[in-house]
Design an enzyme around this catalytic site. Structure first.
Site, PDB file in Angstrom:
ATOM      1  N   SER B  51       0.819  -1.216   0.000  1.00 43.90           N
ATOM      2  CA  SER B  51       0.000   0.000   0.000  1.00 43.90           C
ATOM      3  C   SER B  51       0.853   1.267   0.000  1.00 43.90           C
ATOM      4  CB  SER B  51      -0.950   0.002   1.194  1.00 43.90           C
ATOM      5  OG  SER B  51      -0.208  -0.032   2.392  1.00 43.90           O
ATOM      6  N   HIS B  52       2.156   1.140   0.240  1.00 44.80           N
ATOM      7  CA  HIS B  52       3.032   2.313   0.174  1.00 44.80           C
ATOM      8  C   HIS B  52       4.094   2.175  -0.905  1.00 44.80           C
ATOM      9  CE1 HIS B  52       1.431   2.772   4.356  1.00 44.80           C
ATOM     10  NE2 HIS B  52       1.275   3.983   3.899  1.00 44.80           N
ATOM     11  N   LEU B 128       5.717   5.462   8.061  1.00 40.88           N
ATOM     12  CA  LEU B 128       6.634   6.173   8.947  1.00 40.88           C
ATOM     13  C   LEU B 128       7.800   5.290   9.399  1.00 40.88           C
ATOM     14  CD1 LEU B 128       4.085   8.011  11.296  1.00 40.88           C
ATOM     15  CD2 LEU B 128       5.050   8.792   9.126  1.00 40.88           C
ATOM     16  N   GLU B 193      -8.869  -0.220   3.049  1.00 40.27           N
ATOM     17  CA  GLU B 193      -9.422  -1.543   3.368  1.00 40.27           C
ATOM     18  C   GLU B 193     -10.950  -1.521   3.272  1.00 40.27           C
ATOM     19  OE1 GLU B 193      -7.437  -3.938   6.568  1.00 40.27           O
ATOM     20  OE2 GLU B 193      -6.543  -1.988   7.038  1.00 40.27           O
ATOM     21  N   SER B 318       7.871  -5.978  13.891  1.00 47.88           N
ATOM     22  CA  SER B 318       8.438  -5.798  12.564  1.00 47.88           C
ATOM     23  C   SER B 318       8.838  -7.109  11.888  1.00 47.88           C
ATOM     24  CB  SER B 318       9.660  -4.871  12.658  1.00 47.88           C
ATOM     25  OG  SER B 318      10.308  -4.998  13.903  1.00 47.88           O
ATOM     26  N   ARG B 320       7.300  -9.516  10.311  1.00 47.49           N
ATOM     27  CA  ARG B 320       6.755  -9.837   8.999  1.00 47.49           C
ATOM     28  C   ARG B 320       7.479  -9.046   7.901  1.00 47.49           C
ATOM     29  NH1 ARG B 320       3.863  -8.117   5.127  1.00 47.49           N
ATOM     30  NH2 ARG B 320       3.653  -6.070   6.115  1.00 47.49           N
TER      31      ARG B 320
END
Lengths: 349, 349
Positions: B51-52, B128, B193, B318, B320
């Site tokens: 998504s980023h 971020l 979503e 973190s 994943r």
């Protein structure tokens, strides 16, 4: 008004403070320690935060009687960096250490723009809004967090590891308005709330706890035997982990699981650190004034608060406490007769 | 391998970066701006944060085409206080401003113990974790937050006021291990979503949104017309409010509702500030070493991470992303054919 055995006891706020002082004197607290803890207890009663008021006094005294807490500890401030001060509570209660550390923190925040106070080697049992509100009353933005004893499971796990780990944030509002403050556990609920449901034979809401096998439960006894859940699922667990790191490893104090291992179970507060942050908004927003002559950051924030309050039903996080604060100086406060009896016994030493 | 029209397009990470650079060059971004945004996009694809990643490139370019964002902006750093630096993004994208502001922030945090970078006048669209992870790679504890456009109702209210307002936190682990980082919206879910549920004709879970009358809804269309909910009820709303104040009034930039009013609806990022905090743990824990010669704060934190990971099913926030980071340099990444087609068109200018 007559007072039967079953009616609550009613006290003025001055009486709350005086009673706490008498009890603390009778247990050997130094004048400074007694005053700091009594101020904290009386402020909680004033704001109708019963769970941090006189209700906590028996626990404070149990920790003096057991020898866990040093009743006449003298906190010592040490300068660690231009933006960092440490206050060693000297194995005493946290309120005096927070009081002693406040002016060094304020001075550093004003000089540097931002600063940390690392409270170590103390026993914390109170809410965090008193210290963050006090900083906001001085015109600073404040954040604080602290651990506890293990109650809450980590994300994906089923055994208690994190404390209820509260975080507090305060924003100054100026013009005689009290600061906007929130102070909330990263646990879904306070441990005491589950205990009250157990006592009353009521089921707990889903999302508060899991049983020892990790299954969701509405049985308070199963929840107490298992683990509490963080608020908001894995996101709340991440915040609880942040609190452990900030109030533990970062400042050189205990994690909640370490505090739990060391605690003597006397019913009083557990040992642990507190991380307190202060920011001077005048140094962050680059100064500036709004059209009406107020500081730009102050006027800007008020426009947001106005947008919140124009929605029916919306309120600022601290509104309920401030409503109580207007009421209790006139009406006084009430505590259960059984607690009052216990306090009378403690006053006798 | 043949690639039909319906199969996803497969790219190496180098191809992701090169494709982004070609598109940005074709749209007039300066070399520095293009590199900073391409680095951010490629890092997101590397960590499987789709998504980023490339998904955002059409939005970035829409904001250049509409004239909203300055494609060759040169960020400027200004010193506001010993512990505070401001970086003015010059109406450009945030990634270059964050890059330019990083070394001044690191230097201040090391000198003062704690410091803030106030990013203003920029357009933020990314996660971020890249900026907080970069600070933790330098041995600093980092926290960051930013607003967005109004999506989320305040506590007790029913109309959107707060953005999805993410917060990120990073903790350095040393010894070649990547930092522990979490990066999470204070909204219960990403707006996208809900859109995906609407597209697929599926109900949304309870707790994600309310309809325009303020009633809980599982109808995605009603939720999009009403308001998103914060994660974890009023506690999440309090955090969203904290983000508005830190990334808005404190640093002198827009609240989410102001960003929404000003945005031209081009589908790109909205204007807004970012609050970035860095703390040097070596200045907070008072120094000291563990028995094995590591910094005391570092070894202490690892003991907590060990306690978390010894519980079956528990993981660090973190994990994943880092698993994806080991996989994608070998396997490459995949994007929908339709997105690839769009990117090919954008590459042509």
């Amino acid at each position: 008004m007559s007072s039967s055995m079953s009616e609550p006891a009613r006290l003025t706020l001055d009486e709350v403070h005086a009673l706490a002082m008498e009890i603390f004197d009778a247990h050997g607290l130094s004048r400074d320690q007694a005053t700091a803890v009594a101020d904290t207890v009386a402020a909680a009663e004033r704001d109708d935060c019963k769970s941090h008021g006189l209700f906590r006094v028996p626990g404070y005294m149990a920790s003096v009687k057991s020898g866990k807490v040093t009743p006449d500890a003298v906190p010592a401030v040490r300068d660690l960096a231009p933006g960092v001060a440490r206050v060693d509570a000297g194995n005493g209660f946290a309120p005096l250490a927070l009081k002693v550390g406040r002016e060094p923190l304020v001075a550093k925040a004003r000089a540097q723009g931002i600063a940390v106070l690392a409270l170590v080697n103390g026993y914390h049992f109170a809410a965090l809004w008193p210290e963050t509100e006090a900083l906001a009353e001085r015109g600073l933005v404040a954040f604080a967090c602290t651990g506890y004893i293990p109650c809450v499971a980590p994300a994906g796990g089923i055994r208690p590891l994190y404390g209820t780990n509260p975080i507090a944030f305060a924003w100054p509002r100026g013009e005689g308005r009290p600061p906007m403050v929130f102070d909330q556990a990263t646990a879904a609920c306070a441990r005491g709330e589950i205990m009250i449901h157990e006592r009353d034979g009521k089921p707990i809401p889903e999302g508060w706890a899991i049983d020892p096998d990790g299954n969701p439960t509405t049985d308070p006894a199963a929840g107490l035997a298992g683990a509490q859940l963080p608020f908001g699922g894995y996101k709340g667990a991440a915040l609880a982990l942040m609190v452990e790191l900030l109030a533990g490893a970062l400042i050189g104090d205990l994690f909640s699981y370490e505090a739990g291992e060391r605690d003597n179970g006397d019913g009083g507060p557990s040992k642990g650190g507190e991380f307190v942050l202060a920011i001077d908004p005048a140094r962050c927003a680059g100064g500036g004034e709004s059209a009406d002559g107020r500081a730009a950051w102050l006027a800007h924030a008020e426009s947001l608060f106005g947008k919140i309050l124009e929605q029916d039903g919306a309120r600022l996080p601290s509104d309920r406490r401030y409503a109580a604060r207007r009421r209790t100086p006139i009406e006084g406060i009430a505590i259960p007769r059984s607690l009052h009896d216990t306090l009378m016994e403690l006053r006798a030493g």
